[in-house]
Write an enzyme that holds these catalytic residues in place. Sequence first.
Site, PDB file in Angstrom:
ATOM      1  N   GLN A 182      -5.731  -1.400   8.815  1.00 22.85           N
ATOM      2  CA  GLN A 182      -5.152  -3.625   8.261  1.00 22.85           C
ATOM      3  C   GLN A 182      -5.351  -3.919   9.243  1.00 22.85           C
ATOM      4  OE1 GLN A 182      -3.619  -3.840   5.942  1.00 22.85           O
ATOM      5  NE2 GLN A 182      -3.830  -5.613   5.727  1.00 22.85           N
TER       6      GLN A 182
ATOM      7  N   ASP B 283     -11.320   1.933   2.954  1.00 19.30           N
ATOM      8  CA  ASP B 283     -11.311   0.333   2.953  1.00 19.30           C
ATOM      9  C   ASP B 283     -13.370   0.185   2.081  1.00 19.30           C
ATOM     10  OD1 ASP B 283      -9.687  -0.854   2.703  1.00 19.30           O
ATOM     11  OD2 ASP B 283      -9.335  -1.107   4.721  1.00 19.30           O
TER      12      ASP B 283
ATOM     13  N   LYS C  80       0.835  -1.330  -0.211  1.00 16.14           N
ATOM     14  CA  LYS C  80       0.202   0.386   0.043  1.00 16.14           C
ATOM     15  C   LYS C  80       0.969   1.340  -0.149  1.00 16.14           C
ATOM     16  CE  LYS C  80      -3.579  -2.158   1.832  1.00 16.14           C
ATOM     17  NZ  LYS C  80      -4.667  -3.095   3.453  1.00 16.14           N
TER      18      LYS C  80
END
Length: 280
Positions: A96, A119, A52
Amino acid sequence: MAAIIDGKAISLQIKEELKEKAAKMKEQGTDVTLAVIQVGNNPASCVYVRNKKKGCEYIGIGSVSYELPEETTQQELLDLITQLNERKDVNGILVQLPLPDHIDEDTVIKAIDPKKDVDGFHPQSVGALCIGQPGFVSCTPAGIIQLLKRSGIEIAGKECVVLGRSNIVGKPMALLLLRENATVTIAHSRTANLKEVTSRADILIVAVGRPKMITRDYVKPGAVVIDVGINREENNKLCGDVDFEDVEPVCSAITPVPGGVGPMTIAMLLNNCIESVKLQ
């Protein structure tokens, strides 16, 4: 021979487009920054977080990362999210997953400002998708739509079966296919006559988390097969939920593992970071 849908090439195409957008935004004085939070050092999470950060660097947007120890308390994590929600110089917040057992994922996801939820996991983002309003879309399903469209695969009017009903892939995937005017069935481990159901699909999307579960007898000849799974075989080699060697001769197009859906997830996360500026 089935066409192999190359997620690496398509994700690169998207990243190049995002690079241009980011450069234009910079010219206009707009910087974009993603905050990535990782708790503990799960090896798979470390790889994802590194990718990322690399992705942000590649397209020319900022990233700040917080690598917190495994014993971080839920309250400490929530306090950090609150600070990042308030920071004007942070456009996207990504926590995460998975988190350590003592932290409730649901509470953490709900703490993120929906305008920074790149997300697409916040209940508000999911609700917006459900009723067709603007908001962030979960990255893997959004990436699959791009894989299909950019491979010239027609979705409208097609019979699509999504195998798997998770909140991260299965459910949003079905909603996105509906948005594209497909006829959608969601199947799962409790579906009766599963082979019969999946064999009706013009487009079969598999996200069950079971290595090589899908063999050719689940697949309609000429179907498009998208494999979301990422597993390790007994010899530690990566494989999907679809038995590629068995299914590839009967379908018209298929994604490999690795190199299919995986690269698209990060491309769509970066896309969400760029889009976050509009939402804010």
